[in-house]
Design a protein around this motif. Sequence first.
Motif, PDB file in Angstrom:
ATOM      1  N   UNK A 183       0.821  -1.212   0.000  1.00 21.92           N
ATOM      2  CA  UNK A 183       0.000   0.000   0.000  1.00 21.92           C
ATOM      3  C   UNK A 183       0.853   1.260   0.000  1.00 21.92           C
ATOM      4  N   UNK A 184       1.975   1.227   0.713  1.00 29.02           N
ATOM      5  CA  UNK A 184       2.856   2.403   0.721  1.00 29.02           C
ATOM      6  C   UNK A 184       3.372   2.674  -0.692  1.00 29.02           C
ATOM      7  N   UNK A 185       3.803   1.608  -1.387  1.00 26.92           N
ATOM      8  CA  UNK A 185       4.299   1.766  -2.755  1.00 26.92           C
ATOM      9  C   UNK A 185       3.186   2.245  -3.693  1.00 26.92           C
ATOM     10  N   UNK A 186       1.986   1.657  -3.577  1.00 27.69           N
ATOM     11  CA  UNK A 186       0.881   2.054  -4.443  1.00 27.69           C
ATOM     12  C   UNK A 186       0.487   3.511  -4.199  1.00 27.69           C
ATOM     13  N   UNK A 187       0.519   3.914  -2.929  1.00 28.26           N
ATOM     14  CA  UNK A 187       0.205   5.298  -2.594  1.00 28.26           C
ATOM     15  C   UNK A 187       1.233   6.238  -3.205  1.00 28.26           C
ATOM     16  N   UNK A 188       2.512   5.884  -3.070  1.00 31.24           N
ATOM     17  CA  UNK A 188       3.584   6.713  -3.614  1.00 31.24           C
ATOM     18  C   UNK A 188       3.498   6.810  -5.136  1.00 31.24           C
ATOM     19  N   UNK A 189       3.194   5.689  -5.805  1.00 29.52           N
ATOM     20  CA  UNK A 189       3.075   5.683  -7.264  1.00 29.52           C
ATOM     21  C   UNK A 189       1.969   6.630  -7.719  1.00 29.52           C
ATOM     22  N   UNK A 190       0.873   6.623  -6.979  1.00 28.46           N
ATOM     23  CA  UNK A 190      -0.249   7.509  -7.326  1.00 28.46           C
ATOM     24  C   UNK A 190       0.108   8.975  -7.079  1.00 28.46           C
ATOM     25  N   UNK A 191       0.711   9.252  -5.944  1.00 29.55           N
ATOM     26  CA  UNK A 191       0.993  10.638  -5.571  1.00 29.55           C
ATOM     27  C   UNK A 191       2.087  11.272  -6.435  1.00 29.55           C
ATOM     28  N   UNK A 192       3.022  10.468  -6.917  1.00 32.71           N
ATOM     29  CA  UNK A 192       4.121  11.023  -7.706  1.00 32.71           C
ATOM     30  C   UNK A 192       3.633  11.636  -9.015  1.00 32.71           C
ATOM     31  N   UNK A 193       2.434  11.242  -9.461  1.00 33.96           N
ATOM     32  CA  UNK A 193       1.882  11.768 -10.706  1.00 33.96           C
ATOM     33  C   UNK A 193       1.219  13.134 -10.514  1.00 33.96           C
ATOM     34  N   UNK A 194       1.061  13.540  -9.265  1.00 33.12           N
ATOM     35  CA  UNK A 194       0.340  14.768  -8.956  1.00 33.12           C
ATOM     36  C   UNK A 194       1.304  15.905  -8.617  1.00 33.12           C
ATOM     37  N   UNK A 195       0.779  17.112  -8.590  1.00 33.66           N
ATOM     38  CA  UNK A 195       1.577  18.283  -8.230  1.00 33.66           C
ATOM     39  C   UNK A 195       1.316  18.595  -6.755  1.00 33.66           C
ATOM     40  N   UNK A 196       2.253  18.203  -5.896  1.00 29.56           N
ATOM     41  CA  UNK A 196       2.078  18.330  -4.452  1.00 29.56           C
ATOM     42  C   UNK A 196       3.258  19.065  -3.828  1.00 29.56           C
ATOM     43  N   UNK A 197       2.983  19.720  -2.702  1.00 29.42           N
ATOM     44  CA  UNK A 197       4.076  20.343  -1.961  1.00 29.42           C
ATOM     45  C   UNK A 197       4.885  19.292  -1.223  1.00 29.42           C
ATOM     46  N   UNK A 198       4.194  18.420  -0.485  1.00 29.81           N
ATOM     47  CA  UNK A 198       4.873  17.396   0.299  1.00 29.81           C
ATOM     48  C   UNK A 198       3.880  16.352   0.775  1.00 29.81           C
ATOM     49  N   UNK A 199       4.418  15.297   1.367  1.00 29.02           N
ATOM     50  CA  UNK A 199       3.608  14.229   1.963  1.00 29.02           C
ATOM     51  C   UNK A 199       4.000  14.108   3.437  1.00 29.02           C
ATOM     52  N   UNK A 200       3.016  14.210   4.309  1.00 27.16           N
ATOM     53  CA  UNK A 200       3.249  14.058   5.743  1.00 27.16           C
ATOM     54  C   UNK A 200       2.708  12.710   6.201  1.00 27.16           C
ATOM     55  N   UNK A 201       3.574  11.870   6.761  1.00 30.70           N
ATOM     56  CA  UNK A 201       3.138  10.599   7.331  1.00 30.70           C
ATOM     57  C   UNK A 201       2.813  10.836   8.805  1.00 30.70           C
TER      58      UNK A 201
END
Length: 272
Positions: A205-223
Amino acid sequence: MRALVTDIERGATFDGPGIRTVVYFKGCPLRCLWCSNPETQKLENEFWDYNGSLYKGNRTSCSDCLTTSTLKQVAKDMTLEEVFTIVMKDENFYRNSGGGVTLSGGEVLVNSAFAIKLFEKLKDEYVNTAIETTGYGSYRELEKLAKLTDTILFDIKHMDSGKHKKYTTVSNEIILENLTKLSKWHKKIIMRFPFIKGINDDEKNIHETAKFLKKLHLLEVNILPYHTMGLEKYRKLGREYPMKTLEKHTQEELNNAVSIMKSYGLKAKLNG
């Protein structure tokens, strides 16, 4: 215009840039097992019960509920002007720290009309704005609000729609669709990934989440590491805490999640 507000927290520092005032609205379509603000879930008002008399069925009438020392209403029915007046008390702190006002919940989109009007007034005063959202709701309303919002704190809970529904009671299609649309034009989206033991912390799930988010324009990801600060709230609401375990992650496990996110080119960090 009115809304049920469970709290207005002044001097907050974890809900957007600078020193902020956070307004917590009542009402949320999700029922996340790990929710730490259960008092914001239901649309209708409730009571904090400090000695168990209400939820154990020992009270026979509600006529004296507001005067009983052990009972207190969860939310206050507030007008737009009342909320605006309170949040503007800290205007100087906003100016000096780069802070402002954050709207949270619950889910802010449940009270989108109120939120939009409040932000319109705040923008007239040049106050920085932020929202915390699950992204579950009408994209039309989200877009209207987002146009008045400087920073969006957007939750992502699970990439598997079936598991998302199991753990939050709703599927994730609307959420991911709204996030994708929003990221095409909004420049300041911070993703928040509540990291829950045995629910969404597996590497797949961590990898799938990262794969999805990398396609978007984001400032950052907070865990966001799991915490149990909401336990006492469930007791005072007469509810059973829905999580089956209170187990937290080790620092090594948290660091591994951050490392995986970073390996996809994301700017990831613990908390935020």
